[in-house]
Write an enzyme that holds these catalytic residues in place. Structure first.
Site, short mmCIF file in Angstrom:
data_model
loop_
_atom_site.label_atom_id
_atom_site.label_comp_id
_atom_site.label_asym_id
_atom_site.label_seq_id
_atom_site.Cartn_x
_atom_site.Cartn_y
_atom_site.Cartn_z
N ASP A 110 49.44 73.70 116.62
CA ASP A 110 49.58 72.54 116.91
C ASP A 110 49.72 71.80 115.50
O ASP A 110 49.69 72.62 114.64
CB ASP A 110 48.51 71.88 117.68
CG ASP A 110 48.88 70.60 118.44
OD1 ASP A 110 49.42 69.69 118.11
OD2 ASP A 110 48.64 70.73 119.79
N VAL A 143 56.61 72.97 115.50
CA VAL A 143 57.51 73.75 116.35
C VAL A 143 58.95 73.67 115.96
O VAL A 143 59.84 74.49 116.00
CB VAL A 143 57.23 73.83 117.78
CG1 VAL A 143 56.00 74.33 118.11
CG2 VAL A 143 57.77 72.43 118.33
N TYR A 200 64.25 62.07 127.59
CA TYR A 200 63.24 62.93 127.88
C TYR A 200 63.59 63.91 128.82
O TYR A 200 63.58 65.22 128.68
CB TYR A 200 61.90 62.38 128.30
CG TYR A 200 60.78 63.22 128.73
CD1 TYR A 200 60.28 63.88 127.68
CD2 TYR A 200 60.45 63.47 129.93
CE1 TYR A 200 59.09 64.78 127.88
CE2 TYR A 200 59.20 64.32 130.31
CZ TYR A 200 58.64 64.97 129.39
OH TYR A 200 57.73 65.74 129.56
N LYS A 210 64.27 68.19 128.73
CA LYS A 210 63.49 69.01 129.79
C LYS A 210 64.56 69.74 130.58
O LYS A 210 64.42 70.94 131.09
CB LYS A 210 62.52 68.25 130.57
CG LYS A 210 61.41 67.69 129.86
CD LYS A 210 60.65 68.87 129.01
CE LYS A 210 59.33 68.63 128.37
NZ LYS A 210 58.72 69.63 127.62
N THR A 215 47.47 64.09 131.24
CA THR A 215 47.71 64.29 129.92
C THR A 215 47.83 63.27 128.98
O THR A 215 48.30 62.24 129.17
CB THR A 215 48.87 65.78 129.56
OG1 THR A 215 50.04 65.04 129.69
CG2 THR A 215 48.56 66.49 130.76
#
Length: 262
Positions: free
Chosen positions: A38, A65, A157, A161, A194
């Site tokens: 992370d 990443v 977004y 995805k 989350t």
């Protein structure tokens, strides 16, 4: 049942919080050595300390990443210390919302870099190490129900995805054709509690820079009537990484309490 991934080496990106944290803890609980990565270093170290305190095995690595050199370093470190990689969970992601015509190109590119480039780089650099052992492996890419249907004010977004969803299927075919034993699947969470909801929630209700009321949202839109928690997704990841799912590849596993049924 315990030890379902005993002795396997797993890499979980974005493992400092939310779904990543739940996944790292679940895999460690079932016997895997988990490399948690992370950019939130204090939180990542906290996750690893918790896993170790519970008797599991884990280590933390700082990892952007979207940076290919970072991937080369992380995978190289896993090879040097463990000699293998059995499980790769491409979980790291961000949510930037707002009307499409108001989104800046820099925000579009940043979201693409983390959510899509990060998954691509994980596959590109993780698969060769998985193949070295000759034992196959499992790659789980975390997409979203937003990768299955459009959502107002979340076009960018949704685009990321949706890309993860089809990229997963294409790579699953490549690995199957290579007969390398690597299975590649995607998971599509629904309303899960989350931290990403702080930014996604702001897209739904501009100016609200805090966690939206997921209980109320779930009661209105989720057929089961309740929100999900990271453990719900982690259990799906775990199953896809066990021998119980040996015949499963290219799957889009939707875990959303029935949200996409409406």
């Amino acid at each position: 049942m315990a030890g379902r991934v005993q002795g396997k080496v797993a890499l979980v990106t974005g493992g400092a919080s939310g779904i990543g944290r739940g996944t790292a803890e679940r895999l460690a609980e079932e016997g895997a050595f988990v490399v948690v990565t992370d950019i939130q270093d204090p939180l990542g170290e906290e996750v690893v300390a918790g896993i170790q305190k519970a008797g599991g095995k884990a280590e933390y690595r700082h990892h952007d990443v979207a940076d290919e050199d970072a991937w080369i370093d992380v995978i190289g470190g896993i090879k040097a210390r463990h000699g293998r990689l059995d499980i790769l969970v491409n979980n790291a992601g961000i949510g930037i919302g707002g009307p499409t015509l108001e989104m800046t190109l820099s925000d579009w590119r940043r979201q693409m870099a983390i959510n899509v480039d990060g998954v691509f780089l994980g596959v590109k650099h993780g698969v060769p190490l998985m193949r070295e052992s000759g034992d196959g492996g499992s790659i789980v890419n975390i997409s979203s129900v937003a990768g299955l249907k459009g959502s107002q004010s979340l076009a960018g977004y949704c685009a990321t995805k949706g890309a993860v969803r089809l990229f997963t299927k294409a790579v699953a075919l490549e690995c199957a054709n290579a007969k390398d034993g690597i299975r590649v699947n995607s998971i599509h969470p629904g309303l899960i509690e989350t931290p990403i909801w702080i930014t996604v929630g702001n897209a739904i209700n501009p100016g609200m820079n805090e966690m939206p009321d997921l209980d109320a949202m779930s009661a209105m839109s989720v057929p089961l009537g309740v929100k999900g928690v990271p453990a719900d997704i982690a259990n799906g990841v775990l199953w896809l990484c066990t021998d119980e799912a040996r015949y499963v590849t290219g799957l889009e596993l939707v875990i959303d309490g029935g949200l996409t049924l409406r």
